[in-house]
Design an enzyme around this catalytic site. Sequence first.
Site, short mmCIF file in Angstrom:
data_model
loop_
_atom_site.label_atom_id
_atom_site.label_comp_id
_atom_site.label_asym_id
_atom_site.label_seq_id
_atom_site.Cartn_x
_atom_site.Cartn_y
_atom_site.Cartn_z
N ASP A 134 -9.79 5.12 -3.16
CA ASP A 134 -8.63 5.61 -4.05
C ASP A 134 -9.43 6.07 -5.23
O ASP A 134 -10.61 6.24 -5.27
CB ASP A 134 -7.91 4.45 -4.37
CG ASP A 134 -8.20 3.45 -5.17
OD1 ASP A 134 -9.41 3.28 -5.42
OD2 ASP A 134 -7.50 2.54 -5.70
N TYR A 174 -6.37 6.92 3.78
CA TYR A 174 -6.48 6.15 2.85
C TYR A 174 -5.86 4.64 3.13
O TYR A 174 -6.47 3.48 3.05
CB TYR A 174 -6.24 6.37 1.30
CG TYR A 174 -6.45 5.08 0.42
CD1 TYR A 174 -7.45 4.69 0.00
CD2 TYR A 174 -5.06 4.57 0.05
CE1 TYR A 174 -7.46 3.57 -0.95
CE2 TYR A 174 -5.00 3.56 -0.63
CZ TYR A 174 -6.19 3.07 -1.19
OH TYR A 174 -6.41 1.88 -2.08
N GLU A 189 0.99 -1.06 -0.16
CA GLU A 189 0.28 0.05 0.14
C GLU A 189 0.82 1.34 0.06
O GLU A 189 0.61 2.09 -0.58
CB GLU A 189 -0.99 0.10 1.24
CG GLU A 189 -2.24 -1.01 1.12
CD GLU A 189 -2.91 -0.54 -0.08
OE1 GLU A 189 -3.21 0.53 -0.78
OE2 GLU A 189 -3.65 -1.72 -0.64
#
Length: 368
Positions: free
Chosen positions: A153, A135, A52
Amino acid sequence: MRSVAEGQLHLRLPGRETVAAVLAWYDRERRDLPWRTAGRRKPDPYRVWLSEIMLQQTTVKAVIPYYETFLARWPTVEALAAAPLEDVLAAWAGLGYYSRARNLHKCARIVAERHGGRFPATRSELMELPGIGPYTAAAIAAIAFGASVTPVDGNIERVMARLFAVTQALPAAKSQLRQLAQTFACGARSGDCAQALMDLGATICTPKRPSCLMCPIASDCAARAQGIEALLPMRPAKPERPSRVGLAYLAMREDGCVLLRRRPEAGLLGGMLEVPSTAWADVLPPLKEALRTAPVQGDWWAVPETVAHVFTHFRLEVLVYRAIVPVTAGLTFWADAGRCQWVPRRDLHRAALPSVMRKIIAHGLREQ
Ligand code: SF4
């Protein structure tokens, strides 16, 4: 799909069938990515976190080789925490947004030292770690720990805008799209649901020509029903990228070493190595002045043509000057001398040099 009124807007929330269709499609068609686990095996939080962080502002294709290198070299968060920062920056070179590499290393140290090598499981605890914003925290919490939250996203934003025909322009529409995405947080399979929506956005509901005929939720899609899918999400016109220019000094010693300077920790390309240059500004300084303040005295000459590089917020054009200097050459850049080092040319490939600097060096050495 159910219809509900929210303020002035009439939104249609996904029914169970919509969520089930997305999950069934994911089970059949999901992208085979190295950080994903097969079957019912639990995802490893270290791998989820590493992927990520790398995927922030970067494509899956660009990330895969870096992810595999990192994992082979540092298979656990403890191993990454024990690595020198310089090695991590060098392994990150070329992936861009270098503050991510420094935060990655800082975060690994905190997880190893304060959390016994285990990542915290909640979104709020994850957000206390360096480099983890809302996020990324939601993505790790959902994918690695099954938290009921959908990370949003650009891919998921687009799917939501189309599925619900949200015509408000970004960025004002962001909070509405985020709320809509949360209706897909489906308990134990929230992580799969999030990844299914990411895959759907990346492979079917693509920015330019969505493949609606292959879409598992086409019958629920409000934008498709209205024929406006290609227009969404609405975006304001982009302002033009400003341009900056600089003059880089590629100094080579007679023993084959190249002069490099470490950039300040904070700011663009922070902590990475660079070819010393004038400030990147609207105009070049007068040439006489630029050469008078070169980092070493030498016979400087201009390499034909310039090097162009596009950063997120500006376009850079660099004129490269080159000089070959004796091994005894002293640095004239006194203020920066402490940040300068001579690096053998054979070691440049493993130095922490960002892409723009690799371009400058390749350009400067081209005719040798
Ligand atoms: S039907 Fe088309 S526009 Fe709607 S979600 Fe599917 S791919 Fe996207």
